[in-house]
Write a protein that holds these residues in place. Structure first.
Motif, PDB file in Angstrom:
ATOM      1  N   SER A 168       6.824  -7.881  10.165  1.00 45.80           N
ATOM      2  CA  SER A 168       6.700  -8.056   8.916  1.00 45.80           C
ATOM      3  C   SER A 168       5.250  -8.241   8.391  1.00 45.80           C
ATOM      4  CB  SER A 168       7.468  -9.098   8.359  1.00 45.80           C
ATOM      5  OG  SER A 168       7.188 -10.109   9.192  1.00 45.80           O
ATOM      6  N   ARG A 171       3.355  -4.720   8.839  1.00 43.68           N
ATOM      7  CA  ARG A 171       3.449  -4.117   7.457  1.00 43.68           C
ATOM      8  C   ARG A 171       2.941  -4.572   6.279  1.00 43.68           C
ATOM      9  NH1 ARG A 171      10.320  -4.100   7.891  1.00 43.68           N
ATOM     10  NH2 ARG A 171      10.509  -2.202   9.050  1.00 43.68           N
ATOM     11  N   GLU A 172       2.725  -6.139   6.477  1.00 43.96           N
ATOM     12  CA  GLU A 172       2.285  -6.640   5.255  1.00 43.96           C
ATOM     13  C   GLU A 172       0.557  -6.334   5.345  1.00 43.96           C
ATOM     14  OE1 GLU A 172       1.794  -8.192   1.608  1.00 43.96           O
ATOM     15  OE2 GLU A 172       3.707  -7.880   2.667  1.00 43.96           O
ATOM     16  N   LYS A 175      -0.104  -2.915   4.001  1.00 46.57           N
ATOM     17  CA  LYS A 175       0.194  -2.795   2.627  1.00 46.57           C
ATOM     18  C   LYS A 175      -1.028  -3.481   1.761  1.00 46.57           C
ATOM     19  CE  LYS A 175       3.507  -3.777  -0.974  1.00 46.57           C
ATOM     20  NZ  LYS A 175       4.805  -4.392  -1.390  1.00 46.57           N
ATOM     21  N   GLU A 176      -1.592  -4.534   2.319  1.00 44.23           N
ATOM     22  CA  GLU A 176      -2.620  -5.364   1.962  1.00 44.23           C
ATOM     23  C   GLU A 176      -3.681  -4.379   1.580  1.00 44.23           C
ATOM     24  OE1 GLU A 176      -4.601  -8.157  -0.306  1.00 44.23           O
ATOM     25  OE2 GLU A 176      -2.442  -8.198  -0.031  1.00 44.23           O
ATOM     26  N   TYR A 180      -0.029   0.230  -0.156  1.00 51.31           N
ATOM     27  CA  TYR A 180       1.202   0.979  -0.287  1.00 51.31           C
ATOM     28  C   TYR A 180       2.217   0.729   0.947  1.00 51.31           C
ATOM     29  CZ  TYR A 180      -0.182   3.711  -4.208  1.00 51.31           C
ATOM     30  OH  TYR A 180      -0.825   4.145  -5.410  1.00 51.31           O
ATOM     31  N   ALA A 181       3.332   0.468   0.731  1.00 53.82           N
ATOM     32  CA  ALA A 181       3.953  -0.198   2.274  1.00 53.82           C
ATOM     33  C   ALA A 181       4.093   1.000   3.187  1.00 53.82           C
ATOM     34  CB  ALA A 181       5.464  -0.706   1.723  1.00 53.82           C
ATOM     35  N   GLU A 212       4.172   5.248  -3.079  1.00 58.93           N
ATOM     36  CA  GLU A 212       5.124   4.415  -2.539  1.00 58.93           C
ATOM     37  C   GLU A 212       6.263   5.487  -1.837  1.00 58.93           C
ATOM     38  OE1 GLU A 212       5.440   1.400  -1.976  1.00 58.93           O
ATOM     39  OE2 GLU A 212       4.067   0.477  -3.227  1.00 58.93           O
TER      40      GLU A 212
END
Length: 230
Positions: A168, A171-172, A175-176, A180-181, A212
């Motif tokens: 997690s 991923r974060e 994305k940050e 986009y994830a 996304e």
């Protein structure tokens, strides 16, 4: 009995139909691209191992795997136009950048041509309605620079030094950094540990903007993953 004129007209109509179907197949629509980058440390840190390209060991950075047209239902087209094979001359001005950002790690050692040819013929030919061959590789190189995955991870304190991180948090961090994830694909090292292998980002059908993801591939990572050094 059919007249010669009718027979001729029928033959012409059949030929035109085949041409139409051929164009339709080559120019088939798709919904978005997966832009896929791989971490070389994870490619090499498996029982299969790897071979450095003939141009030398790549930089310790993510390398491009491919730009893959996809449909929103998770399926994808492939090998869409056998009449448009990879031509090295069409990307001559991009070759040095491709060696740097799209290196091959397959064995035996190669110069990248086989890798790039496979990606164009399997995936790139399915995007011909948007991207010709030079455009396809140029767009991929541009997306690589814009994403800068390593910087996104390092900015969050995640380093490729063999350490273990939560899936997690990885991923974060991406994305940050990108907005986009991502989808994270893992493989296993020789000891069976789950490690970050590939990062999927989604791009619109013009290959211009990150979006996304409409759908993700099926996940295969543990909750804790390693990022081996390279």
């Amino acid at each position: 009995m059919m007249s010669k004129a009718s027979f001729f007209f029928l033959n012409i109509s059949f030929v035109l139909l085949l041409q139409y179907l051929s164009v339709l197949c080559v120019s088939q629509n798709f919904d978005f691209f997966y832009f896929v980058q791989e971490w070389p440390g994870s490619y090499c840190d498996t029982q299969k191992s790897c071979c450095y390209p003939t141009t030398g060991k790549p930089e310790s950075d993510f390398g491009i795997h491919g730009l893959w047209p996809n449909y929103n239902d998770g399926s994808y087209p492939s090998n869409c136009d056998s009449s448009n094979p990879f031509k090295q001359t069409e990307i001559a001005d991009l070759t040095s950048s491709l060696h740097k950002d799209w290196p091959t790690l397959a064995c035996p050692s190669g110069n990248g041509i086989k890798f790039w040819s496979h990606e164009w013929e399997k995936h790139g030919t399915c995007s011909e309605s948007v991207l010709q061959q030079h455009d396809y590789f140029e767009a991929s190189l541009t997306l690589k620079k814009r994403s800068n995955l390593l910087q996104a991870l390092n900015s969050a304190g995640i380093e490729a030094n063999g350490g273990s991180y939560s899936l997690s948090s990885v991923r974060e961090a991406i994305k940050e950094g990108i907005g986009y994830a991502p989808f994270i694909e893992c493989n296993e090292d020789s000891s069976g540990n789950s490690q970050l292998y590939q990062v999927y980002l989604c791009v619109d059908a013009s290959a211009s903007n990150f979006i996304e993801c409409p759908v993700f591939p099926r996940g295969n990572c543990s909750t804790q993953i390693q990022i081996p050094s390279f």
